[in-house]
Scaffold this motif. Structure first.
Motif, PDB file in Angstrom:
ATOM      1  N   LEU A 289     -10.416 -13.926  11.212  1.00  0.00           N
ATOM      2  CA  LEU A 289     -11.364 -13.449  10.578  1.00  0.00           C
ATOM      3  C   LEU A 289     -12.656 -13.817  11.185  1.00  0.00           C
ATOM      4  O   LEU A 289     -13.153 -15.024  11.554  1.00  0.00           O
ATOM      5  CB  LEU A 289     -11.395 -13.576   9.289  1.00  0.00           C
ATOM      6  N   LYS A 290     -13.737 -12.841  11.520  1.00  0.00           N
ATOM      7  CA  LYS A 290     -14.811 -13.208  11.997  1.00  0.00           C
ATOM      8  C   LYS A 290     -16.041 -12.727  11.165  1.00  0.00           C
ATOM      9  O   LYS A 290     -15.917 -11.717  10.749  1.00  0.00           O
ATOM     10  CB  LYS A 290     -15.126 -12.671  13.744  1.00  0.00           C
ATOM     11  N   PRO A 291     -17.027 -13.402  10.620  1.00  0.00           N
ATOM     12  CA  PRO A 291     -17.976 -12.964   9.648  1.00  0.00           C
ATOM     13  C   PRO A 291     -18.648 -11.770   9.736  1.00  0.00           C
ATOM     14  O   PRO A 291     -19.054 -11.072   8.781  1.00  0.00           O
ATOM     15  CB  PRO A 291     -18.873 -14.322   9.324  1.00  0.00           C
ATOM     16  N   LEU A 292     -18.906 -11.494  10.886  1.00  0.00           N
ATOM     17  CA  LEU A 292     -19.771 -10.259  11.412  1.00  0.00           C
ATOM     18  C   LEU A 292     -18.938  -8.838  11.455  1.00  0.00           C
ATOM     19  O   LEU A 292     -19.588  -7.856  11.733  1.00  0.00           O
ATOM     20  CB  LEU A 292     -20.457 -10.538  12.640  1.00  0.00           C
ATOM     21  N   ASP A 293     -17.372  -9.095  11.385  1.00  0.00           N
ATOM     22  CA  ASP A 293     -16.533  -7.828  11.837  1.00  0.00           C
ATOM     23  C   ASP A 293     -16.070  -7.467  10.221  1.00  0.00           C
ATOM     24  O   ASP A 293     -16.141  -8.299   9.244  1.00  0.00           O
ATOM     25  CB  ASP A 293     -15.702  -8.087  12.567  1.00  0.00           C
ATOM     26  N   SER A 294     -15.260  -6.577  10.231  1.00  0.00           N
ATOM     27  CA  SER A 294     -14.840  -5.865   8.979  1.00  0.00           C
ATOM     28  C   SER A 294     -13.265  -5.638   9.274  1.00  0.00           C
ATOM     29  O   SER A 294     -13.049  -5.496  10.456  1.00  0.00           O
ATOM     30  CB  SER A 294     -15.418  -4.721   8.431  1.00  0.00           C
ATOM     31  N   TYR A 295     -12.210  -5.754   8.206  1.00  0.00           N
ATOM     32  CA  TYR A 295     -10.990  -5.586   8.763  1.00  0.00           C
ATOM     33  C   TYR A 295     -10.204  -4.754   7.644  1.00  0.00           C
ATOM     34  O   TYR A 295     -10.515  -4.649   6.537  1.00  0.00           O
ATOM     35  CB  TYR A 295     -10.538  -7.098   8.483  1.00  0.00           C
ATOM     36  N   ASN A 296      -9.236  -4.035   8.194  1.00  0.00           N
ATOM     37  CA  ASN A 296      -8.235  -3.211   7.567  1.00  0.00           C
ATOM     38  C   ASN A 296      -7.023  -4.069   7.800  1.00  0.00           C
ATOM     39  O   ASN A 296      -6.739  -4.431   8.904  1.00  0.00           O
ATOM     40  CB  ASN A 296      -8.004  -2.004   8.155  1.00  0.00           C
ATOM     41  N   ILE A 297      -6.268  -4.537   6.648  1.00  0.00           N
ATOM     42  CA  ILE A 297      -5.152  -5.462   6.773  1.00  0.00           C
ATOM     43  C   ILE A 297      -3.969  -4.779   6.278  1.00  0.00           C
ATOM     44  O   ILE A 297      -3.942  -4.099   5.327  1.00  0.00           O
ATOM     45  CB  ILE A 297      -5.308  -6.769   6.072  1.00  0.00           C
ATOM     46  N   TYR A 298      -2.753  -4.535   6.982  1.00  0.00           N
ATOM     47  CA  TYR A 298      -1.698  -3.903   6.749  1.00  0.00           C
ATOM     48  C   TYR A 298      -0.627  -4.763   6.757  1.00  0.00           C
ATOM     49  O   TYR A 298      -0.281  -5.464   7.713  1.00  0.00           O
ATOM     50  CB  TYR A 298      -1.291  -2.832   7.819  1.00  0.00           C
ATOM     51  N   LEU A 299       0.521  -4.623   5.538  1.00  0.00           N
ATOM     52  CA  LEU A 299       1.308  -5.525   5.411  1.00  0.00           C
ATOM     53  C   LEU A 299       2.619  -4.647   5.707  1.00  0.00           C
ATOM     54  O   LEU A 299       2.730  -3.498   5.137  1.00  0.00           O
ATOM     55  CB  LEU A 299       1.457  -6.315   4.160  1.00  0.00           C
ATOM     56  N   ASP A 300       3.817  -5.270   6.044  1.00  0.00           N
ATOM     57  CA  ASP A 300       5.104  -4.262   5.913  1.00  0.00           C
ATOM     58  C   ASP A 300       5.693  -4.493   4.648  1.00  0.00           C
ATOM     59  O   ASP A 300       5.782  -5.399   4.032  1.00  0.00           O
ATOM     60  CB  ASP A 300       5.980  -5.051   7.117  1.00  0.00           C
ATOM     61  N   ILE A 301       6.251  -3.371   4.465  1.00  0.00           N
ATOM     62  CA  ILE A 301       6.762  -3.113   2.869  1.00  0.00           C
ATOM     63  C   ILE A 301       7.940  -3.935   2.701  1.00  0.00           C
ATOM     64  O   ILE A 301       8.867  -3.603   3.766  1.00  0.00           O
ATOM     65  CB  ILE A 301       6.846  -1.580   2.544  1.00  0.00           C
ATOM     66  N   LYS A 302       8.152  -4.656   1.761  1.00  0.00           N
ATOM     67  CA  LYS A 302       9.371  -5.814   1.885  1.00  0.00           C
ATOM     68  C   LYS A 302      10.223  -5.197   0.432  1.00  0.00           C
ATOM     69  O   LYS A 302      11.564  -5.499   0.593  1.00  0.00           O
ATOM     70  CB  LYS A 302       9.030  -6.970   1.586  1.00  0.00           C
ATOM     71  N   ASP A 303       9.601  -4.910  -0.601  1.00  0.00           N
ATOM     72  CA  ASP A 303      10.290  -4.717  -1.875  1.00  0.00           C
ATOM     73  C   ASP A 303       9.225  -4.047  -2.856  1.00  0.00           C
ATOM     74  O   ASP A 303       8.212  -3.485  -2.583  1.00  0.00           O
ATOM     75  CB  ASP A 303      10.647  -6.178  -2.525  1.00  0.00           C
ATOM     76  N   THR A 304       9.852  -3.883  -4.013  1.00  0.00           N
ATOM     77  CA  THR A 304       9.229  -3.056  -5.116  1.00  0.00           C
ATOM     78  C   THR A 304       8.031  -3.904  -5.450  1.00  0.00           C
ATOM     79  O   THR A 304       7.191  -3.188  -6.155  1.00  0.00           O
ATOM     80  CB  THR A 304      10.022  -2.685  -6.343  1.00  0.00           C
TER      81      THR A 304
ATOM     82  N   SER B 173       5.354  -5.004  -3.625  1.00  0.00           N
ATOM     83  CA  SER B 173       4.737  -5.024  -2.358  1.00  0.00           C
ATOM     84  C   SER B 173       3.465  -4.726  -2.762  1.00  0.00           C
ATOM     85  O   SER B 173       2.401  -5.082  -2.213  1.00  0.00           O
ATOM     86  CB  SER B 173       5.022  -3.780  -1.384  1.00  0.00           C
ATOM     87  N   HIS B 174       3.131  -3.584  -3.602  1.00  0.00           N
ATOM     88  CA  HIS B 174       1.651  -3.150  -4.159  1.00  0.00           C
ATOM     89  C   HIS B 174       0.834  -4.323  -4.892  1.00  0.00           C
ATOM     90  O   HIS B 174      -0.133  -4.633  -4.186  1.00  0.00           O
ATOM     91  CB  HIS B 174       1.729  -1.877  -4.985  1.00  0.00           C
ATOM     92  N   SER B 175       1.581  -5.037  -5.823  1.00  0.00           N
ATOM     93  CA  SER B 175       0.816  -6.025  -6.469  1.00  0.00           C
ATOM     94  C   SER B 175       0.728  -7.077  -5.481  1.00  0.00           C
ATOM     95  O   SER B 175      -0.382  -8.084  -5.641  1.00  0.00           O
ATOM     96  CB  SER B 175       1.806  -6.547  -7.764  1.00  0.00           C
ATOM     97  N   LYS B 176       1.554  -7.587  -4.555  1.00  0.00           N
ATOM     98  CA  LYS B 176       1.390  -8.453  -3.513  1.00  0.00           C
ATOM     99  C   LYS B 176       0.188  -8.425  -2.655  1.00  0.00           C
ATOM    100  O   LYS B 176      -0.679  -8.981  -2.354  1.00  0.00           O
ATOM    101  CB  LYS B 176       2.493  -8.882  -2.852  1.00  0.00           C
ATOM    102  N   SER B 177      -0.179  -7.181  -2.395  1.00  0.00           N
ATOM    103  CA  SER B 177      -1.208  -6.550  -1.390  1.00  0.00           C
ATOM    104  C   SER B 177      -2.568  -6.758  -1.986  1.00  0.00           C
ATOM    105  O   SER B 177      -3.464  -7.263  -1.787  1.00  0.00           O
ATOM    106  CB  SER B 177      -0.930  -5.316  -0.744  1.00  0.00           C
ATOM    107  N   GLN B 178      -2.609  -6.502  -3.483  1.00  0.00           N
ATOM    108  CA  GLN B 178      -3.566  -6.549  -4.138  1.00  0.00           C
ATOM    109  C   GLN B 178      -4.055  -7.855  -4.463  1.00  0.00           C
ATOM    110  O   GLN B 178      -5.072  -8.406  -4.180  1.00  0.00           O
ATOM    111  CB  GLN B 178      -3.736  -5.844  -5.435  1.00  0.00           C
ATOM    112  N   LYS B 179      -2.997  -8.808  -4.735  1.00  0.00           N
ATOM    113  CA  LYS B 179      -3.162 -10.243  -5.007  1.00  0.00           C
ATOM    114  C   LYS B 179      -3.839 -10.840  -3.712  1.00  0.00           C
ATOM    115  O   LYS B 179      -4.609 -11.728  -3.667  1.00  0.00           O
ATOM    116  CB  LYS B 179      -1.903 -11.068  -5.278  1.00  0.00           C
ATOM    117  N   LEU B 180      -3.235 -10.663  -2.498  1.00  0.00           N
ATOM    118  CA  LEU B 180      -3.553 -11.015  -1.335  1.00  0.00           C
ATOM    119  C   LEU B 180      -5.015 -10.825  -0.722  1.00  0.00           C
ATOM    120  O   LEU B 180      -5.888 -11.646  -0.472  1.00  0.00           O
ATOM    121  CB  LEU B 180      -2.793 -10.551   0.053  1.00  0.00           C
ATOM    122  N   HIS B 181      -5.425  -9.407  -1.263  1.00  0.00           N
ATOM    123  CA  HIS B 181      -6.577  -8.866  -0.944  1.00  0.00           C
ATOM    124  C   HIS B 181      -7.817  -9.904  -1.719  1.00  0.00           C
ATOM    125  O   HIS B 181      -8.742 -10.289  -1.323  1.00  0.00           O
ATOM    126  CB  HIS B 181      -6.805  -7.546  -1.402  1.00  0.00           C
ATOM    127  N   ASP B 182      -7.569 -10.227  -3.035  1.00  0.00           N
ATOM    128  CA  ASP B 182      -8.239 -11.086  -3.687  1.00  0.00           C
ATOM    129  C   ASP B 182      -8.398 -12.461  -3.373  1.00  0.00           C
ATOM    130  O   ASP B 182      -9.306 -13.163  -3.383  1.00  0.00           O
ATOM    131  CB  ASP B 182      -7.662 -11.132  -5.364  1.00  0.00           C
TER     132      ASP B 182
END
Length: 235
Positions: free
Chosen positions: A121-136, A138-147
């Motif tokens: 991560l660099k402060p002047l750029d913006s990011y889309n982060i994609y995770l490989d689906i592992k289990d059911t 996955s959605h809650s894990k992606s939201q937690k990681l975003h936080d």
């Protein structure tokens, strides 16, 4: 000038009790406007070797009959300056002490993901982060990681880290490339040696990267960056 960067993440042997010694978190990243070009180049490698469009590059599929195709994939990665790789390796999961740090495995999992991604991560750029689906979960894990990522970057309006979402590996060639590079590191750090083809591919990665793949690279290494986690203080 602000760039939009796509980060494609994956992990290997990430479960707490899977009887595997080593664990690897990793990510491929590239500018968003380059993703179609990169995907096409990877598709071209597949087609050149007679593989159908539905074929997915995966570490588990590396074998003698497909070795040259995977060699071409690795060479393409090192030849294209628009693609980058970062990995965090936990060489021995037995040293993880969740009780000492008053945490559960999931808490530690997000800390490690943050430690892997933060160098990208660099402060002047913006990011889309994609995770490989592992289990059911996955959605809650992606939201937690975003936080976690936004809080650590003081990005409370989510202007820097725009989204963290799960995708399936067949949807992004970059995710498949990440799987191969992460798999190679996992194979090496687990001391596996049953596949001559996989060992040959690991040797090609070592030659092209200029690193032995058994220790951390320079912190600011941009192309092929490895952090071997020692677990001394912060878990």
């Amino acid at each position: 000038m602000t760039d939009l960067i796509n980060v494609y993440c994956d992990e290997s042997c990430h479960l707490e009790r899977d009887r595997q010694t080593a664990m690897v978190f990793g990510a491929i990243w590239c500018a968003e406007h380059k993703r179609y070009e990169i995907s096409q180049r990877i598709k071209d490698i597949r087609a050149r070797h007679g593989m159908p469009p539905s074929f997915e590059f995966k570490w588990t599929k590396v074998g003698q009959s497909k070795l040259q195709m995977y060699m071409d994939l690795v060479d393409y990665f090192f030849d294209d300056s628009d693609i980058h790789f970062r990995a965090l390796v936990i060489p021995d999961k037995s040293i993880i002490d969740h009780n000492k740090f008053n945490q559960i495995h999931d808490d530690w999992y997000y800390k490690m993901y943050f430690n892997m991604i933060k160098v990208i991560l660099k402060p002047l750029d913006s990011y889309n982060i994609y995770l490989d689906i592992k289990d059911t979960k996955s959605h809650s894990k992606s939201q937690k990681l975003h936080d976690v990522l936004c809080n650590n970057a003081y990005d409370f309006q989510r202007n820097m880290i725009r989204k963290v979402q799960h995708i399936r590996s067949h949807e992004a060639a970059q995710s498949q490339l990440a799987d191969v590079l992460i798999g190679a590191l996992s194979y090496k750090f687990r001391g596996k040696n049953t596949s001559a083809a996989k060992l040959s591919l690991i040797e090609r990665i070592a030659q092209r990267s200029g690193y032995g793949l058994n220790r951390s690279t320079l912190y600011k290494e941009e192309k092929f960056n490895i952090l071997v986690w020692q677990g001394r203080e912060e878990q």
